[in-house]
Scaffold this active site. Structure first.
Site, short mmCIF file in Angstrom:
data_model
loop_
_atom_site.label_atom_id
_atom_site.label_comp_id
_atom_site.label_asym_id
_atom_site.label_seq_id
_atom_site.Cartn_x
_atom_site.Cartn_y
_atom_site.Cartn_z
N ASP A 13 0.75 -1.24 0.29
CA ASP A 13 -0.01 0.21 -0.21
C ASP A 13 0.70 1.15 -0.09
OD1 ASP A 13 -2.03 -1.69 -0.06
OD2 ASP A 13 -2.36 -1.68 2.30
N GLU A 14 2.02 1.35 -0.59
CA GLU A 14 2.87 2.45 -0.59
C GLU A 14 2.40 3.48 -1.61
OE1 GLU A 14 3.76 -0.79 -1.27
OE2 GLU A 14 5.38 -1.23 0.48
N LYS A 16 1.80 1.85 -5.33
CA LYS A 16 2.36 1.49 -6.42
C LYS A 16 1.29 1.70 -7.50
CE LYS A 16 2.35 -2.64 -4.31
NZ LYS A 16 2.09 -2.16 -3.00
N GLY A 17 -0.26 1.77 -7.31
CA GLY A 17 -0.82 1.88 -8.48
C GLY A 17 -0.88 3.21 -8.97
N ASN A 38 -5.13 -10.24 -3.67
CA ASN A 38 -4.58 -9.86 -2.16
C ASN A 38 -4.39 -8.01 -2.49
OD1 ASN A 38 -2.61 -10.67 -3.51
ND2 ASN A 38 -1.52 -11.33 -1.83
N GLY A 40 -4.59 -4.22 -3.61
CA GLY A 40 -5.37 -3.46 -4.00
C GLY A 40 -4.91 -2.20 -4.62
N HIS A 41 -4.70 -1.79 -5.69
CA HIS A 41 -3.88 -0.51 -6.15
C HIS A 41 -4.62 0.19 -6.55
CE1 HIS A 41 -0.19 -3.62 -7.02
NE2 HIS A 41 -0.55 -3.45 -5.80
N THR A 129 -5.80 -11.52 3.50
CA THR A 129 -7.15 -10.95 3.00
C THR A 129 -8.09 -11.85 2.41
OG1 THR A 129 -6.01 -11.07 0.66
CG2 THR A 129 -5.57 -9.32 1.74
N GLN A 222 2.03 -6.09 -3.22
CA GLN A 222 2.62 -6.23 -1.73
C GLN A 222 3.79 -5.49 -1.83
OE1 GLN A 222 1.50 -9.62 -3.22
NE2 GLN A 222 -0.57 -8.72 -2.77
N THR A 237 2.75 -12.72 2.97
CA THR A 237 2.17 -13.18 1.85
C THR A 237 2.87 -14.31 1.14
OG1 THR A 237 0.75 -12.87 -0.10
CG2 THR A 237 3.09 -11.71 -0.19
N ARG A 301 -9.96 -2.66 6.07
CA ARG A 301 -9.53 -2.79 7.56
C ARG A 301 -8.61 -1.43 7.69
NH1 ARG A 301 -6.54 -8.43 7.53
NH2 ARG A 301 -6.10 -7.89 5.32
N LYS A 329 3.07 10.16 0.04
CA LYS A 329 2.13 10.52 0.88
C LYS A 329 3.00 11.51 2.17
CE LYS A 329 -1.55 7.84 1.59
NZ LYS A 329 -2.48 6.92 1.92
N ASP A 331 2.58 14.46 2.24
CA ASP A 331 1.46 15.53 2.27
C ASP A 331 0.87 14.98 3.88
OD1 ASP A 331 0.59 13.51 0.35
OD2 ASP A 331 -1.32 14.11 1.04
#
Ligand code: GDP
Ligand code: IMO
Ligand code: MG
Length: 420
Positions: A13-14, A16-17, A38, A40-41, A129, A222, A237, A301, A329, A331
């Site tokens: 969740d860095e 990437k998307g 698993n 989510g981008h 997940t 991931q 994972t 979550r 992030k 900001d």
């Protein structure tokens, strides 16, 4: 032309998307090489947020080829949901999204087993997940999995039944209330949809593209701290999220890797169980979660939050051979008076400035403090506008890792990106 790889350097969740979407105009081909739904981008443009799970994040740039590589595990139902969602937006991927015949299929019974096994672990649960990732990769290694290429075979149903029967036996040990029959019906329908896509020998196609000098970006899922070998095992994972995973997950030789973009948040988050040395279990952590909207893109979550961990960042730069860092992030920290970075771990009085074998113990992080910038950076679009305190924070990370920070992301939108 070599393949550039973009990888998460933390617990996923860095961003990437978002960054793959930003970089896609520079490439001809975007490939996923490990993980599955698993992931989510998220990416955002024109005030609309899109979340992708299996499909590469290059799909909003019409002329690009997108490939789901052999190292990915695909749940046809989730794939169909993603495809149909994109179709509603006018994005029809049937011509420019290719699936590797060697990618493994997540079966409905993999999902049931994931739920059953996780429930049986009690306090030791991973916080999976529950998308069937672990059981699917287990079958791959066990040599009993089903692959995309199998769906065109006359023996597909027979193979499916044989594997499912093994799972039904295991499900007696790991019972759940997962609706296997209901999911199986949707799954078989989705298999028919998958047949409408180009199913390819992706290793040949990708290596041909390399010879043709096409520019390829490999999109990791991931993050290295969740890697099966180097992550915080067993709270990881089931795939190799490190750069080497791009070689095995696409069928390319190590000497075909070009730039390795390592992406990290200006702080750190984790969703699911497992050790987290710099976790902030207090109002500061809550503030980061609130401002950063740190809730899972796949499961919703709340994500655990903490200060940047330089011990971990140096470790993952080493493992991946990161050539360029990307910080997202920043900001979110705009209003913080003080910002901290852990430069070492104190364990039983001993100071570690490198990642020790076991971090699932009492750890006191050794922090270096930085003065916050106290400025809204979210509208800034060039390096010259950035506050000096932020640039000092970035310079410290560059000095310690020995890797330049080449992109600073200051918001979720495509445009909120500063390329240095
Ligand atoms: P991924 O799994 O690495 O693609 O990351 P996720 O999409 O799961 O989580 C990243 C979240 O942060 C998403 O909600 C993004 O929209 C958001 N995001 C990405 N970059 C930035 C940024 O620079 N600033 C802020 N505030 N949000 C960002
Ligand atoms: P992206 O690609 C964050 C975490 C889960 C759990 C552990 C194992 O969006 O960064 P699994 O379902 O793989 O068996 O879960 O890994 N996890 C992620 N955390 N981002 C992800 O992907 C993740 N994929 C898995 O929360 O702790
Ligand atoms: Mg994510």
């Amino acid at each position: 032309m070599k393949v550039d790889v973009l990888l998460g350097l933390q617990w996923g969740d860095e961003g990437k998307g978002k960054v793959v979407d930003v970089l896609t105009p520079n490439y001809d081909v975007i490939t996923r090489f490990q993980g599955g739904p698993n992931a989510g981008h998220s990416l955002e443009f024109n005030n609309i947020k899109h979340v992708l799970h299996t499909i590469p994040s290059g799909v909003f740039h019409g002329d690009k080829i997108n490939i789901i590589g052999n190292g990915v595990v695909v749940d046809p139902v989730i794939f169909a949901q993603e495809f149909n969602g994109l179709l509603k937006l006018g994005v029809d991927l049937r011509k420019n999204l290719f699936l590797s015949k060697k990618a493994h299929l997540i079966m409905p019974s993999h999902r049931a087993l994931d739920a059953g096994k996780e429930a049986s672990k009690g306090k030791l649960k991973i916080g999976s997940t529950l998308k069937g990732i672990g059981p699917c990769y287990t079958d791959k290694i066990d040599r009993s999995g089903l692959r995309i290429g199998d769906i065109c075979s006359d023996k597909f149903q027979e193979k499916y039944n044989a594997t499912k029967n093994q799972h039904l036996n295991l499900m007696k040990i790991y019972p759940t209330d997962f609706d296997l029959d209901g999911y199986e019906k949707q799954w078989m329908e989705a298999i028919e949809l998958i047949k409408e896509f180009p199913l390819i020998d992706s290793e040949h196609v990708i290596n041909d593209y390399i010879k043709q000098e096409k520019k390829i970006l490999a999109e990791g899922a991931q993050g290295t701290l969740l890697d099966i070998d180097f992550g915080t095992y067993p709270f990881v994972t089931s795939s190799n999220c490190v750069c080497a995973g791009a070689c095995t997950g696409m069928g390319i030789a190590p000497n075909k890797i070009g730039d390795v973009f390592g992406i990290f948040k200006a702080y750190i988050t984790r969703v699911g169980s497992g050790p987290f040395p710099t976790e902030l279990d207090d109002e500061v952590g809550e503030e980061i979660r609130k401002i950063g909207r740190e809730f899972g893109a796949t499961t919703g979550r709340p994500r655990r939050t903490g200060w940047m961990d330089l011990v971990a960042l140096k470790y993952v730069c080493m493992l991946n051979g990161v050539t360029k860092l990307i910080m997202t992030k920043a900001d979110v920290l705009d209003t913080f008076e003080t910002i901290k970075i852990a430069t070492a771990y104190k364990i039983n009085g001993e100071v570690f400035d490198y990642m020790p074998y076991d971090i699932d113990c009492e750890i006191e992080p050794v922090y270096k403090e930085f003065k916050g910038w106290n400025t809204d950076i979210s509208k800034m679009r060039s390096e010259g506008e950035l506050p000096k305190e932020l640039l000092e924070y970035v310079a410290f990370i560059e000095k310690e890792t020995g890797v330049p920070v080449s992109i600073i992301s200051v918001g979720p939108d495509r445009d909120a990106t500063i390329i240095r």
